[in-house]
Every structure is written in C-alpha cells, then in structure tokens.
Scaffold this active site. Structure first.
Site, PDB file in Angstrom:
ATOM      1  N   TYR A   1       0.795  -0.972  -0.067  1.00 49.82           N
ATOM      2  CA  TYR A   1       0.138   0.148   0.030  1.00 49.82           C
ATOM      3  C   TYR A   1       0.637   1.436   0.001  1.00 49.82           C
ATOM      4  CZ  TYR A   1      -3.560   3.404   1.570  1.00 49.82           C
ATOM      5  OH  TYR A   1      -4.476   4.224   1.638  1.00 49.82           O
TER       6      TYR A   1
ATOM      7  N   LYS B   1       1.198   3.790  -3.147  1.00 51.05           N
ATOM      8  CA  LYS B   1       0.274   5.223  -2.568  1.00 51.05           C
ATOM      9  C   LYS B   1       1.553   6.109  -3.289  1.00 51.05           C
ATOM     10  CE  LYS B   1      -3.350   4.175  -1.803  1.00 51.05           C
ATOM     11  NZ  LYS B   1      -4.846   5.086  -3.311  1.00 51.05           N
TER      12      LYS B   1
HETATM   13  N1  LIG Z   1      -9.886   6.128   4.617  1.00 51.86           N
HETATM   14  C1  LIG Z   1      -8.926   6.546   4.742  1.00 51.86           C
HETATM   15  O1  LIG Z   1      -8.607   6.675   5.627  1.00 51.86           O
HETATM   16  C2  LIG Z   1      -8.210   6.599   3.908  1.00 51.86           C
HETATM   17  C3  LIG Z   1      -7.037   7.942   3.829  1.00 51.86           C
HETATM   18  C4  LIG Z   1      -5.945   7.607   2.836  1.00 51.86           C
HETATM   19  C5  LIG Z   1      -6.453   7.259   1.223  1.00 51.86           C
HETATM   20  N2  LIG Z   1      -7.605   6.840   1.073  1.00 51.86           N
HETATM   21  C6  LIG Z   1      -7.189   6.316  -0.227  1.00 51.86           C
HETATM   22  O2  LIG Z   1      -9.468   6.851  -0.521  1.00 51.86           O
HETATM   23  C7  LIG Z   1      -9.548   6.172  -1.314  1.00 51.86           C
HETATM   24  C8  LIG Z   1     -11.210   5.346  -1.196  1.00 51.86           C
HETATM   25  O3  LIG Z   1     -11.588   4.623   0.367  1.00 51.86           O
HETATM   26  P1  LIG Z   1     -12.447   5.051   1.391  1.00 51.86           P
HETATM   27  O4  LIG Z   1     -11.760   4.621   2.798  1.00 51.86           O
HETATM   28  O5  LIG Z   1     -13.602   5.156   0.900  1.00 51.86           O
HETATM   29  O6  LIG Z   1     -12.776   2.957   1.100  1.00 51.86           O
HETATM   30  P2  LIG Z   1     -11.832   1.499   0.042  1.00 51.86           P
HETATM   31  O7  LIG Z   1     -10.544   2.007   0.492  1.00 51.86           O
HETATM   32  O8  LIG Z   1     -12.359   0.948   0.707  1.00 51.86           O
HETATM   33  O9  LIG Z   1     -12.093   1.921  -0.924  1.00 51.86           O
HETATM   34  C9  LIG Z   1     -11.611   1.251  -1.921  1.00 51.86           C
HETATM   35  C10 LIG Z   1     -13.198   0.836  -2.941  1.00 51.86           C
HETATM   36  O10 LIG Z   1     -12.368   0.578  -4.372  1.00 51.86           O
HETATM   37  C11 LIG Z   1     -13.058  -0.284  -4.758  1.00 51.86           C
HETATM   38  N3  LIG Z   1     -12.740  -1.700  -5.766  1.00 51.86           N
HETATM   39  C12 LIG Z   1     -10.980  -2.909  -4.543  1.00 51.86           C
HETATM   40  N4  LIG Z   1     -11.521  -3.373  -5.597  1.00 51.86           N
HETATM   41  C13 LIG Z   1     -11.608  -3.210  -7.082  1.00 51.86           C
HETATM   42  C14 LIG Z   1     -11.831  -3.609  -8.140  1.00 51.86           C
HETATM   43  N5  LIG Z   1     -11.065  -4.586  -8.505  1.00 51.86           N
HETATM   44  N6  LIG Z   1     -12.254  -2.996  -8.880  1.00 51.86           N
HETATM   45  C15 LIG Z   1     -12.950  -1.842  -8.879  1.00 51.86           C
HETATM   46  N7  LIG Z   1     -13.537  -0.898  -8.161  1.00 51.86           N
HETATM   47  C16 LIG Z   1     -12.525  -2.023  -6.756  1.00 51.86           C
HETATM   48  C17 LIG Z   1     -13.734  -0.872  -3.669  1.00 51.86           C
HETATM   49  O11 LIG Z   1     -15.218  -1.779  -4.203  1.00 51.86           O
HETATM   50  C18 LIG Z   1     -14.462   0.584  -3.010  1.00 51.86           C
HETATM   51  O12 LIG Z   1     -15.447   0.849  -3.700  1.00 51.86           O
HETATM   52  C19 LIG Z   1      -9.041   4.128  -1.474  1.00 51.86           C
HETATM   53  O13 LIG Z   1      -8.116   4.651  -3.001  1.00 51.86           O
HETATM   54  C20 LIG Z   1      -7.843   4.514  -0.412  1.00 51.86           C
HETATM   55  O14 LIG Z   1      -6.792   3.698  -0.366  1.00 51.86           O
HETATM   56  C21 LIG Z   1      -8.680   5.946   2.162  1.00 51.86           C
END
Ligand SMILES: NC(=O)c1ccc[n+]([C@@H]2O[C@H](COP(=O)([O-])OP(=O)(O)OC[C@H]3O[C@@H](n4cnc5c(N)ncnc54)[C@H](O)[C@@H]3O)[C@@H](O)[C@H]2O)c1
Length: 252
Positions: free
Chosen positions: A156, A160
């Site tokens: 991860y 990133k």
């Molecule tokens: N939540 C946090 O604290 C946080 C912090 C930093 C960055 N992020 C980033 O924000 C983004 C969204 O994160 P989130 O926390 O809302 O939920 P999350 O990490 O669960 O979101 C991932 C989304 O991607 C989709 N996904 C996964 N595999 C897939 C595939 N093969 N094809 C299509 N879609 C797919 C999932 O179904 C989900 O809706 C991500 O890139 C995550 O790394 C989140």
C-alpha cells in the site's frame, strides 16, 4: 474569475465510486451540476448513486481492458471526459504481515488497484482530454504517499508513493496539452471495516495520541476529501498541477 467551482456540465469519471470517498466525491460533483459516471467492483451503493443521477458501472479494475473500456463507454455516452478522479484503491481486506511472509498475490492486488488502475484509466482518459485541449485528473493518494503507512502494509505504501510519482510525472508531460494532474493525501477517515479495524487496534491510548498529533483534533470526513477534489478539478485550481494536497487536519 470563474464561478466556484465552475463544474456544471462537465463530465466526471470517478473510480471506486462505491466507497465512502467515492460516494461523497460523486455526489459533490453532481451537486455542482456535473455529469458524473462511476465504476466499482461492488455495486452495493449503486442504487443510492443512481437515484442521485449518477451513472454506475460494475467494473473490475484489475482487468486493464475492462478499465479502459469503461472510459470509452463514458466518452461515448457523454461526448467527452473532462475530469477523472482515481479513487479506487485501499488495502483490499489486508492487514500488516511481516515482509518475509508477504505473498506475490497480496502484493500484486494492492498494486493493481491503487496504481495500475489509475495508470490505465488516466491513459485512456488523457487521449480524449488531449484532443479537447484540457482536462483534470485527481489521484486519491494518502499520507502513505509521503511517509510510512499507519497500516503497515508494504504494498500500500509503495503503491501510494508510486501514484504520487505518476502524478508529478504526468503533470509535466500533459501540462502543455492543458491537462492538470494533482493528488490528495487524506488523513485517516473511518470509512469502512478496514479503517475501523485499524482504528480499534490502536486502543484508547493510541487513538488519543493520534488525535493529539492532528492540529484540528479530529479524524477526517469523506466530505473533506470531496471538497478538495472539487477544488483541484475546478478552474479555481487552473494553475495548480503536479501537487499533493494533504487533507488531514494538519498532522504534526
Ligand atoms: N479511508 C481512509 O482513511 C483513507 C486514507 C487515505 C487514502 N485513502 C484512499 O481513499 C480511497 C477510497 O478509500 P475509502 O476509505 O473510501 O474506501 P476503500 O478503501 O474501501 O475504497 C476502495 C474502493 O475501491 C473499490 N475496489 C476495490 N477493488 C476494486 C476492483 N478490482 N475494481 C473496481 N473497484 C475496486 C472497492 O469496492 C471500494 O469501493 C482509496 O484509494 C484509499 O486508499 C483512504
């Protein structure tokens, strides 16, 4: 001066639209009058999004042809694409494991979703943006783009960091064609099971320490991330490219 954020009528594609950030981002663009298309592997959120006028497609972004085909379908339906938000990503159910026991499959899937999908979607979209002479890409990176990840997940953090590198490189390559490429580094937002498990694992003492290191003394909300995406995609950020905007309440 363009009106804020001057997004009415623009075509926006949001990957990972079923996630908390994806829903908030899609709804925020829709509320500005944009024409919004989303894709996700998991269709659970589609009915709510569709009721808000957001087009949803079930796409597995591990398959590059399927990812590129989705962008072409958006362009066919809307006549073009002005904005792409690469939001799909996350830890796909993984937790920290010692590096020596990490499997190739666990490494690959995190790279596929967080990095390779963004490359494929951006490549497909920028062909159309370049022909139009303008466009904006917003990559949802992470604090793990800038430092070691709180998740402890090696892939991860590597993915990133690489997504930030792609952001910077594409900004330079595509700027002359009127395409801006920026990134957002969200702080921790309790969006689902993975982040809640991560938060619970810190325990009360660890949680208090984390909050004490945040200037605003709270965790983030999905709307915080959506508002930053609106700004970076809008004409108000018309001279901003190759940048990463931390939306983390001010982490020490
Ligand atoms: N939540 C946090 O604290 C946080 C912090 C930093 C960055 N992020 C980033 O924000 C983004 C969204 O994160 P989130 O926390 O809302 O939920 P999350 O990490 O669960 O979101 C991932 C989304 O991607 C989709 N996904 C996964 N595999 C897939 C595939 N093969 N094809 C299509 N879609 C797919 C999932 O179904 C989900 O809706 C991500 O890139 C995550 O790394 C989140």
């Amino acid at each position: 001066m363009p009106s804020l954020p001057d997004l009415a009528g623009r075509t926006v594609a949001v990957s990972g639209v079923g996630s908390a950030f994806g829903v908030a981002i899609a709804e925020a663009f829709r509320a500005q009058g944009a024409s919004v298309f989303g894709c996700d592997l998991d269709p659970a959120a589609f009915p709510v999004l569709q009721a808000a006028g957001i087009d949803c497609a079930a796409v597995d972004l591990r398959y590059r042809a399927a990812a590129a085909d989705w962008i072409e379908a958006v362009v066919r339906a809307a006549g073009g694409i002005e904005i792409l938000v690469n939001n799909a990503g996350g830890v796909v159910g993984q937790q920290h494991q010692p590096f020596e026991t990490l499997t190739d499959a666990d490494w690959d899937i995190v790279l596929d979703i967080n990095l390779n999908a963004a490359m494929v979607l951006s490549r497909a979209a920028t062909r159309h943006m370049a022909a139009a002479g303008s466009g904006a890409i917003v990559n949802i990176c992470s604090g793990a783009s800038l430092r070691a990840s709180l998740t402890g997940i090696q892939a991860y953090c590597a993915a990133k960091h690489a997504l930030l590198g792609l952001t910077r490189q594409l900004a330079h390559e595509l700027g002359p064609q009127g395409i801006r490429v920026n990134a957002i580094a969200p702080g921790l937002v309790l969006t689902g099971e993975a982040t809640r498990r991560q938060w619970d694992a810190y325990g009360p003492g660890g949680q208090a320490d984390i909050l004490a290191g945040v200037a605003m003394r709270r965790l983030g909300r999905a709307e915080d991330i959506a508002r930053a995406a609106l700004f970076l995609a809008s004409d108000w950020a018309g001279f901003v490219t190759g940048q990463i905007l931390s939306v983390d309440g001010g982490i020490r």
